[in-house]
Write an enzyme that holds these catalytic residues in place. Structure first.
Site, PDB file in Angstrom:
ATOM      1  N   LYS A   1    -141.703  22.081  47.819  1.00  0.00           N
ATOM      2  CA  LYS A   1    -141.630  22.182  49.273  1.00  0.00           C
ATOM      3  C   LYS A   1    -142.302  20.959  49.873  1.00  0.00           C
ATOM      4  O   LYS A   1    -143.493  20.723  49.655  1.00  0.00           O
ATOM      5  CB  LYS A   1    -142.313  23.465  49.744  1.00  0.00           C
ATOM      6  CG  LYS A   1    -142.219  23.701  51.241  1.00  0.00           C
ATOM      7  CD  LYS A   1    -142.810  25.064  51.594  1.00  0.00           C
ATOM      8  CE  LYS A   1    -142.690  25.354  53.077  1.00  0.00           C
ATOM      9  NZ  LYS A   1    -143.243  26.680  53.424  1.00  0.00           N
TER      10      LYS A   1
ATOM     11  N   GLY B   1    -132.753  23.297  50.345  1.00  0.00           N
ATOM     12  CA  GLY B   1    -132.990  23.926  51.633  1.00  0.00           C
ATOM     13  C   GLY B   1    -133.766  23.020  52.561  1.00  0.00           C
ATOM     14  O   GLY B   1    -134.282  21.969  52.166  1.00  0.00           O
TER      15      GLY B   1
ATOM     16  N   VAL C   1    -136.834  21.583  50.907  1.00  0.00           N
ATOM     17  CA  VAL C   1    -137.182  22.168  49.614  1.00  0.00           C
ATOM     18  C   VAL C   1    -136.242  21.572  48.564  1.00  0.00           C
ATOM     19  O   VAL C   1    -135.030  21.488  48.786  1.00  0.00           O
ATOM     20  CB  VAL C   1    -137.059  23.700  49.631  1.00  0.00           C
ATOM     21  CG1 VAL C   1    -137.410  24.283  48.253  1.00  0.00           C
ATOM     22  CG2 VAL C   1    -137.966  24.297  50.702  1.00  0.00           C
TER      23      VAL C   1
ATOM     24  N   ASP D   1    -144.611  37.875  58.596  1.00  0.00           N
ATOM     25  CA  ASP D   1    -143.234  37.453  58.861  1.00  0.00           C
ATOM     26  C   ASP D   1    -142.261  38.059  57.856  1.00  0.00           C
ATOM     27  O   ASP D   1    -141.432  37.365  57.273  1.00  0.00           O
ATOM     28  CB  ASP D   1    -143.140  35.926  58.834  1.00  0.00           C
ATOM     29  CG  ASP D   1    -141.967  35.397  59.662  1.00  0.00           C
ATOM     30  OD1 ASP D   1    -141.401  36.183  60.457  1.00  0.00           O
ATOM     31  OD2 ASP D   1    -141.621  34.209  59.524  1.00  0.00           O
TER      32      ASP D   1
ATOM     33  N   GLY E   1    -136.558  23.142  56.173  1.00  0.00           N
ATOM     34  CA  GLY E   1    -137.466  23.962  56.962  1.00  0.00           C
ATOM     35  C   GLY E   1    -137.851  23.270  58.242  1.00  0.00           C
ATOM     36  O   GLY E   1    -137.291  22.223  58.589  1.00  0.00           O
ATOM     37  N   GLY E   2    -138.837  23.849  58.947  1.00  0.00           N
ATOM     38  CA  GLY E   2    -139.222  23.307  60.237  1.00  0.00           C
ATOM     39  C   GLY E   2    -139.785  21.901  60.156  1.00  0.00           C
ATOM     40  O   GLY E   2    -139.543  21.078  61.031  1.00  0.00           O
TER      41      GLY E   2
END
Length: 308
Positions: free
Chosen positions: A88, A65, A72, A189, A67-68
């Site tokens: 991460k 994955g 990951v 969130d 992210g910002g």
């Protein structure tokens, strides 16, 4: 003198070390490698390469994955019985000064909050470390997909009532755990993209990058954070986020799971549940409506859990 051996990767049998790579294990017949391949150390720049060894411990299996501020990865912990972990990575290369500050705060917040938490619906944090250009978190690898991805596979974007009730109970349980810490932890969130689902339906609340401790007496949050459509009104700088903020987001999520309507398309204007599905219980409609109230009430999480 002790004879060196090659151990079969399949059955573990010890074969004489003078056997060549073209020969097979005497026990199971699997081809043997004359010299077992050693993982390469991960270079200090660039993405993590499958087969490389990070921090002299974690064998990288692949990226799962993004992210910002990074990615990951799935990896094996070579010092803990080859346990599967998720790593991460926060990549500081190329970030502007303000982005470095934000990324650093996100990393430190996750470490601070996750380090002291143990719950069946939360990933466990095992390790954290840095190099000059990266920050790393090592936690449970969760086999599955996000609830958002799971929804995308359905025909109309919604789930059966019994499935939604099971999801609601699991989420209420973990939010109850977070909200009763001292001080309380507000996730801030709750949404399908931040909920992992295993093939057996077990849920994990993931990504504590925006979570924070409740600060009694504070008028409002320092920074407005939240996902449009899921975030409560107070998350837009109107007041401090509290336990009720998470319950609001949970109510929005349950509304989406039951109706298939994307809340980001019309924030704060969700139609009554039974306007879309008349067969839904009136008690459930009333409960979700209470969860979506903007009035703060820190005890409402317990009420919602009991009612479900």
């Amino acid at each position: 003198m002790e004879t060196d051996h090659l151990f079969c990767e399949k059955c573990g049998a010890a074969n004489p070390a003078n056997r060549t790579g073209t020969e097979n294990c005497f026990a199971c017949g699997k081809p043997l490698l004359a010299e077992p391949a050693q993982p390469e150390l991960h270079p200090s720049t660039g993405p993590l390469i499958p087969g490389s060894l990070l921090n002299l411990r974690y064998l990288i299996l692949g990226q799962v994955g993004t992210g910002g501020f990074g990615a990951v990865y799935k990896a094996k912990d070579t010092q803990s019985g080859k346990r599967l972990v998720a790593i991460k990575e926060i990549n500081l290369q190329g970030l502007k000064p303000q982005e470095v500050i934000e990324a650093t705060h996100t990393f430190n917040r996750e470490v601070m909050l996750l380090s002291g938490l143990t719950h069946p619906n939360l990933p466990q944090l095992y390790d954290h470390f840095t190099d000059p250009q990266h920050w790393y978190l090592v936690m449970d690898f969760i086999e599955g997909e996000t609830l958002e991805e799971y929804l995308q596979k359905t025909r109309d974007g919604c789930l059966p009532l019994h499935t939604v009730l099971d999801i609601a109970i699991q989420l209420c349980t973990v939010l109850d755990y977070l909200h009763t810490r001292q001080p309380a932890i507000i996730f801030r969130d709750v949404k399908p993209a931040n909920i992992m689902r295993t093939p057996r339906g077990h849920l994990y609340l993931i990504d504590f990058g925006t979570a924070r401790h409740l600060k009694p007496g504070q008028a409002r949050d320092t920074i407005a954070l939240g996902s449009p459509g899921y975030a409560a009104p107070e998350q837009y700088g109107k007041a401090q986020t509290t336990q009720q903020s998470d319950i609001y987001s949970l109510g929005v999520t349950l509304h989406q799971l039951l109706t298939g309507n994307d809340p980001s398309e019309n924030p704060f204007r969700l139609a009554p549940l039974r306007a879309t599905h008349a067969s839904l219980p009136a008690e459930l409609e009333a409960l979700v409506a209470q969860m979506l109230e903007a009035v703060c009430h820190s005890k409402k999480v317990y009420f919602c859990h009991g009612q479900l």
